[in-house]
Enzyme design. Structure first.
Site, PDB file in Angstrom:
ATOM      1  CG  ASN A 181      -4.734  -3.658   4.472  1.00 47.18           C
ATOM      2  OD1 ASN A 181      -4.670  -4.084   3.325  1.00 47.18           O
ATOM      3  ND2 ASN A 181      -4.071  -2.629   4.879  1.00 47.18           N
TER       4      ASN A 181
ATOM      5  CD  GLU B 198      -2.364  -1.869   2.038  1.00 45.82           C
ATOM      6  OE1 GLU B 198      -1.764  -1.741   3.104  1.00 45.82           O
ATOM      7  OE2 GLU B 198      -3.147  -2.794   1.778  1.00 45.82           O
TER       8      GLU B 198
ATOM      9  CG  HIS C 148      -1.950  -5.960   9.238  1.00 43.39           C
ATOM     10  ND1 HIS C 148      -1.661  -5.959   7.897  1.00 43.39           N
ATOM     11  CD2 HIS C 148      -2.547  -4.767   9.486  1.00 43.39           C
ATOM     12  CE1 HIS C 148      -2.059  -4.818   7.348  1.00 43.39           C
ATOM     13  NE2 HIS C 148      -2.590  -4.062   8.295  1.00 43.39           N
TER      14      HIS C 148
HETATM   15  P1  FAE Z   1      -8.929  -5.004  18.125  1.00 47.15           P
HETATM   16  O1  FAE Z   1      -9.558  -4.161  17.081  1.00 47.15           O
HETATM   17  O2  FAE Z   1      -7.504  -4.926  18.360  1.00 47.15           O
HETATM   18  O3  FAE Z   1      -9.768  -4.866  19.436  1.00 47.15           O
HETATM   19  C1  FAE Z   1      -9.407  -5.468  20.643  1.00 47.15           C
HETATM   20  C2  FAE Z   1      -9.925  -4.599  21.779  1.00 47.15           C
HETATM   21  O4  FAE Z   1      -9.823  -5.310  23.003  1.00 47.15           O
HETATM   22  C3  FAE Z   1      -9.156  -3.297  21.973  1.00 47.15           C
HETATM   23  O5  FAE Z   1     -10.057  -2.243  22.074  1.00 47.15           O
HETATM   24  C4  FAE Z   1      -8.389  -3.520  23.271  1.00 47.15           C
HETATM   25  O6  FAE Z   1      -8.181  -2.323  23.997  1.00 47.15           O
HETATM   26  C5  FAE Z   1      -9.315  -4.461  24.019  1.00 47.15           C
HETATM   27  N1  FAE Z   1      -8.638  -5.323  24.971  1.00 47.15           N
HETATM   28  C6  FAE Z   1      -7.498  -6.007  24.821  1.00 47.15           C
HETATM   29  N2  FAE Z   1      -7.195  -6.753  25.933  1.00 47.15           N
HETATM   30  C7  FAE Z   1      -8.232  -6.495  26.799  1.00 47.15           C
HETATM   31  C8  FAE Z   1      -8.506  -6.946  28.117  1.00 47.15           C
HETATM   32  N3  FAE Z   1      -7.707  -7.818  28.728  1.00 47.15           N
HETATM   33  N4  FAE Z   1      -9.611  -6.484  28.734  1.00 47.15           N
HETATM   34  C9  FAE Z   1     -10.435  -5.607  28.107  1.00 47.15           C
HETATM   35  N5  FAE Z   1     -10.206  -5.139  26.851  1.00 47.15           N
HETATM   36  C10 FAE Z   1      -9.126  -5.591  26.208  1.00 47.15           C
HETATM   37  O7  FAE Z   1      -9.210  -6.580  17.740  1.00 47.15           O
HETATM   38  N6  FAE Z   1      -6.388  -3.261   9.288  1.00 47.15           N
HETATM   39  C11 FAE Z   1      -7.020  -3.109   8.112  1.00 47.15           C
HETATM   40  O8  FAE Z   1      -7.773  -3.998   7.700  1.00 47.15           O
HETATM   41  N7  FAE Z   1      -6.848  -1.965   7.371  1.00 47.15           N
HETATM   42  C12 FAE Z   1      -6.005  -0.967   7.754  1.00 47.15           C
HETATM   43  O9  FAE Z   1      -5.896   0.054   7.071  1.00 47.15           O
HETATM   44  C13 FAE Z   1      -5.294  -1.130   8.978  1.00 47.15           C
HETATM   45  N8  FAE Z   1      -4.421  -0.190   9.400  1.00 47.15           N
HETATM   46  C14 FAE Z   1      -3.877  -0.294  10.658  1.00 47.15           C
HETATM   47  C15 FAE Z   1      -3.101   0.758  11.146  1.00 47.15           C
HETATM   48  C16 FAE Z   1      -2.650   0.732  12.454  1.00 47.15           C
HETATM   49  C17 FAE Z   1      -1.816   1.872  12.991  1.00 47.15           C
HETATM   50  C18 FAE Z   1      -2.983  -0.368  13.293  1.00 47.15           C
HETATM   51  C19 FAE Z   1      -2.530  -0.420  14.728  1.00 47.15           C
HETATM   52  C20 FAE Z   1      -3.739  -1.421  12.809  1.00 47.15           C
HETATM   53  C21 FAE Z   1      -4.185  -1.400  11.490  1.00 47.15           C
HETATM   54  N9  FAE Z   1      -4.980  -2.418  10.973  1.00 47.15           N
HETATM   55  C22 FAE Z   1      -5.561  -2.294   9.751  1.00 47.15           C
HETATM   56  C23 FAE Z   1      -5.252  -3.643  11.757  1.00 47.15           C
HETATM   57  C24 FAE Z   1      -6.651  -3.678  12.363  1.00 47.15           C
HETATM   58  O10 FAE Z   1      -6.913  -2.496  13.079  1.00 47.15           O
HETATM   59  C25 FAE Z   1      -6.749  -4.911  13.274  1.00 47.15           C
HETATM   60  O11 FAE Z   1      -6.521  -6.054  12.472  1.00 47.15           O
HETATM   61  C26 FAE Z   1      -8.092  -5.027  13.947  1.00 47.15           C
HETATM   62  O12 FAE Z   1      -8.359  -3.901  14.753  1.00 47.15           O
HETATM   63  C27 FAE Z   1      -8.152  -6.289  14.810  1.00 47.15           C
HETATM   64  O13 FAE Z   1      -9.481  -6.458  15.226  1.00 47.15           O
HETATM   65  P2  FAE Z   1      -9.815  -7.348  16.484  1.00 47.15           P
HETATM   66  O14 FAE Z   1     -11.273  -7.463  16.596  1.00 47.15           O
HETATM   67  O15 FAE Z   1      -9.009  -8.610  16.396  1.00 47.15           O
END
Ligand code: FAE
Length: 580
Positions: free
Chosen positions: A553, A429, A515
Site C-alpha cells: 500500500n 491483505e 492505489h
Molecule cells: P491524495 O491523497 O489522493 O490527495 C490528493 C488531493 O488532491 C485530494 O484531496 C483531492 O481532492 C485533491 N485534488 C485533486 N485534484 C484537485 C484539483 N484539481 N484541485 C484541487 N484539489 C485537487 O494524493 N493506501 C495505503 O497506503 N494504505 C491503505 O490502507 C489504503 N487504503 C485505501 C483505501 C481506499 C478506499 C482508497 C481510496 C485508497 C487507499 N489507499 C491506501 C491509497 C492512498 O489513500 C493513496 O495512495 C494516497 O491517498 C495518495 O496520496 P497522494 O498524496 O498522491
C-alpha cells in the site's frame, strides 16, 4: 472574473472510450461552506490550527498571522508557494515549506470534514451511506456492490461533495478521497514499508539507505503509525476473520504479517470495551471514521496550520496552470459550494507551484497545460507510467464450521506475504466484511506485480483526461491472484465467492484500484526530486511520482518520498529564488 465552465463539483463516470466523464447535473444549490471547527475538534488538542481548520468565515479568530482562505485565495492574489491538493504529498510539502519560512496556500477541491451533520456525525457509515459518502453521484459505488447478486450495498444519494470519489475510465476505475486530507480520510490506514529491493527497482534514483534510515521513520512518526496489541488481537472476536484466513494461509505455506496502521489501536480496544464511541467497530471506514483515525488533518496538516504560515482553501478546484509573465505560475481555480454550484472562478499567482492533487489530479493538470499550449514545453513523459499497483480483490467462501464472525473491525491488521514467489509475487491483505451478520466470507485485497502500464491522454474536444488501459492488461494481476488463492483454497478445500463483484459471476474484481500510481514518474517526467525540467518552480509531490507499482500500500512511501524531496528543494531552491 466571469464564470464560463461546468460546475467544478461534477464527478466522473464511465464511457466506452476510457475517457473519464462527469456525471449528472449539478445538484440544486445549497449553502456555501461557511463552517467553523467542530467543538470536539477544538477540544481535541488542535486548537492552535483551528482558524484555518475552520475554513471560511473564521479569519478573525486567528491566533497566528495566518491569512484566512477568502483573503489568501482571492481572485488576483499572489502567494510565494501554492500547493494543489491536501493529500499526503501536499501535506508534507506545505508543512516543510512553512517551517522554512514560506507562506503557503493550499487549494483543495473537497470540503473540510469537521462539522457534524444533522445526525451528530461528521461521516456516514458504510452500511447506511448518505450524500456524505460520495463525490457527486446519484448512487453510491462501493467496491463490493452486491451480495448473492442482490446489489444490496449501494444506495441512491443526493449529489454532494462527499468524501469518496470513483473515477471511471472504462476498463479501470480509480477510488480517491475528496476533502481536506485527501486519501487519508477514506483509506484503510495500512502503513506498510515496501521491500527494499523492490523500492530500489521501482525508484532507482532514490537512495534506499536514506529512505529507510531517515524518511520512512520520519513519516511513520508524523502519521502516528501504530500496531495492534498481539495478545488482544489473538483473543478478540473483532479479528476472528483475520485469524481464520491466517490459519488457512498457513496451511498453504503462506506467511502472515501484522500490518501497522494510522488508526489508533488503543482507541479500538476502548471501543471494544465499550468506554468510547465506536467507529472501526461500528462499520466505519471508506466513507470516513468519526473517531480513531489519524487522518492528515490531525497530523501533518494540523502541524502545518500551527506554523501560522499555511492557509487551506477548501472547495477550490484548480482547473488550469500557465506561466506568469513576471515569473512563476498562475492557476485558475473554481470555488464551489457543497452542492456543486460554482461561486467564483479565480486566478491566483505564485512563485512556486507544488502539485499534490494525486496521481490523477496532478497528471491531468500537467497534460492539460501541455496539450492546450499553456505549458507547451512539458515533456513527453507526462501521462506515462501509470499503474493500479496490481490491485485485485478476491473473496473465498468458508466452510460452515469456519465462521468469520458477525463482529468485524473495519481496520485490517493482517497481511499474507508471498512476494518472494518467483512466478507470482503477491502481498494480500485480509479485509473485513463488516455486515453485522455471519457471512462465511474471507475477503482480500491482493497487491500483485503487474508489469503493465497505462497512459493518460488529453481529449481537447471534451477537455478531459482519458486512460489507455485495456482489460487484458489486468491479466498478469489476475493470474497471480488466482495462483495465490487457488493455493489457499486447495489447502483448505474451499472455493471462491462469485456473487460479490457485480452482476456477472466472477471471482476477482480486477476493474478498480485503490492505489493509482504514476503519470509523472520521478526521474522521467521530473528530475530525481520532483522538479519538472525546464519549468523552474514547478514540482510534483504525490503518488504521480511512483511508476505504477510498489508491492505494498502506497501512502507511507508517498509521504516518505515527499519528505525526501522537499528537504532537498527547501535546501537548494527555496534558499535561492526559483529559476536561478
Ligand atoms: P491524495 O491523497 O489522493 O490527495 C490528493 C488531493 O488532491 C485530494 O484531496 C483531492 O481532492 C485533491 N485534488 C485533486 N485534484 C484537485 C484539483 N484539481 N484541485 C484541487 N484539489 C485537487 O494524493 N493506501 C495505503 O497506503 N494504505 C491503505 O490502507 C489504503 N487504503 C485505501 C483505501 C481506499 C478506499 C482508497 C481510496 C485508497 C487507499 N489507499 C491506501 C491509497 C492512498 O489513500 C493513496 O495512495 C494516497 O491517498 C495518495 O496520496 P497522494 O498524496 O498522491
Amino acid at each position: 472574473m466571469s464564470v464560463q465552465r461546468h460546475p467544478s463539483g461534477a464527478s466522473h463516470t464511465a464511457n466506452a472510450t476510457g475517457s473519464s466523464t462527469r456525471s449528472g447535473p449539478p445538484a440544486p444549490s445549497g449553502s456555501p461552506e461557511a463552517s467553523g471547527p467542530s467543538r470536539r475538534r477544538l477540544l481535541g488538542g488542535i486548537a492552535a490550527g483551528a482558524v484555518a481548520l475552520g475554513g471560511y468565515g473564521l479569519a478573525g479568530a486567528a491566533p497566528s498571522a495566518a491569512v484566512g482562505p477568502e483573503e489568501a485565495a482571492r481572485d488576483g492574489a499572489y502567494v510565494p508557494a501554492l500547493v494543489v491538493g491536501t493529500g499526503y504529498g501536499a501535506a508534507v510539502t506545505a508543512l516543510r515549506l512553512a517551517e522554512a519560512g514560506e507562506r503557503v496556500l493550499m487549494l483543495e477541491m473537497g470540503r473540510w470534514w469537521n462539522r457534524p451533520g444533522a445526525d451528530g456525525k461528521i461521516f456516514c457509515g458504510m452500511l447506511d451511506p448518505d450524500r456524505r459518502s460520495s463525490w457527486f453521484r446519484t448512487r453510491t459505488a462501493a467496491p463490493l456492490g452486491s451480495f448473492l447478486w442482490l446489489g444490496v450495498v449501494d444506495r441512491r444519494v443526493e449529489p454532494y461533495a462527499g468524501v469518496l470519489d470513483r473515477v471511471d475510465f472504462g476498463s479501470m476505475a480509480v477510488y480517491a478521497g475528496r476533502g481536506v486530507g485527501g486519501g487519508s480520510l477514506v483509506n484503510g490506514g495500512m502503513a506498510v514499508v515496501p521491500r527494499r529491493a523492490y523500492l530500489r527497482q521501482v525508484l532507482p534514483r532514490v537512495d534506499a539507505g536514506e529512505m529507510y534510515g531517515r524518511y520512512f521513520p520520519r513519516a511513520r512518526a508524523m502519521l502516528r503509525v501504530n500496531g495492534v496489541d498481539r495478545t488482544w488481537f489473538e483473543g478478540t472476536e473483532w479479528y476472528r476473520y483475520s485469524r481464520v484466513a491466517r490459519e488457512q494461509a498457513a496451511r498453504a505455506g503462506i506467511r502472515p504479517v501484522f500490518l501497522d496502521n494510522v488508526y489508533d489501536f488503543r482507541y479500538m480496544r476502548a471501543e471494544a470495551a465499550g468506554t468510547v464511541p465506536r467507529s472501526a467497530l461500528a462499520g466505519e471506514l471508506i466513507y470516513g471514521n468519526n473517531h480513531g483515525r489519524n487522518s492528515l488533518d490531525k497530523t501533518y496538516l494540523a502541524a502545518a496550520l500551527r506554523t501560522g504560515r499555511v492557509t487551506i482553501a477548501s472547495l477550490h478546484r484548480v482547473r488550469s496552470i500557465r506561466r506568469r509573465r513576471a515569473g512563476g505560475y498562475v492557476v485558475t481555480a473554481e470555488r464551489s459550494d457543497e452542492s456543486g454550484r460554482r461561486i467564483a472562478v479565480k486566478e491566483i499567482g505564485c512563485r512556486r507551484l507544488f502539485l499534490g492533487a494525486g496521481s490523477l489530479g496532478t497528471t491531468e493538470l500537467l497534460l492539460r497545460a501541455r496539450e492546450t499550449g499553456a505549458l507547451p514545453d512539458l515533456g513527453p513523459e507526462i501521462g506515462r507510467g501509470w499503474g493500479p499497483n496490481g490491485n485485485v480483490m478476491a473473496a473465498r467462501a468458508q466452510h460452515v464450521t469456519d465462521p468469520t464472525g458477525c463482529r468485524q473491525s473495519t481496520v485490517p491488521a493482517l497481511g499474507l506475504d508471498a512476494w518472494d514467489d518467483p512466478r507470482h509475487p503477491v502481498f494480500a491483505e485480509i479485509t473485513p466484511v463488516p455486515a453485522g451478520i455471519e457471512t462465511w466470507i474471507s475477503l482480500y485485497i491482493a497487491i500483485t506485480r503487474n508489469p503493465e502500464r497505462g497512459t493518460f491522454v488529453y481529449d481537447r474536444a471534451t477537455d478531459r483526461m482519458g486512460l489507455r488501459w485495456t482489460r487484458d492488461q489486468n491479466g498478469p494481476a489476475v493470474e497471480a491472484a488466482r495462483s495465490f488463492f487457488d493455493r489457499v483454497n486447495r489447502a483448505s478445500r474451499t472455493d471462491y465467492r462469485y456473487d460479490l463483484f457485480g452482476p456477472r459471476a466472477k471471482a476477482f474484481a480486477d476493474d478498480f484500484t485503490y492505489h493509482p500510481l504514476g503519470g509523472c514518474v520521478l526521474g522521467r517526467a521530473t528530475d530525481a526530486y520532483g522538479r519538472i525540467p525546464g519549468h523552474p518552480g514547478l514540482y510534483v509531490t504525490d503518488g504521480a511520482l511512483i511508476p505504477g507499482s510498489l508491492g505494498v500500500n502506497p501512502f507511507l512511501t508517498i509521504t516518505a518520498l515527499a519528505e525526501r524531496n522537499i528537504e532537498r528543494i527547501v535546501r537548494q531552491d527555496v534558499a535561492r529564488p526559483a529559476g536561478r
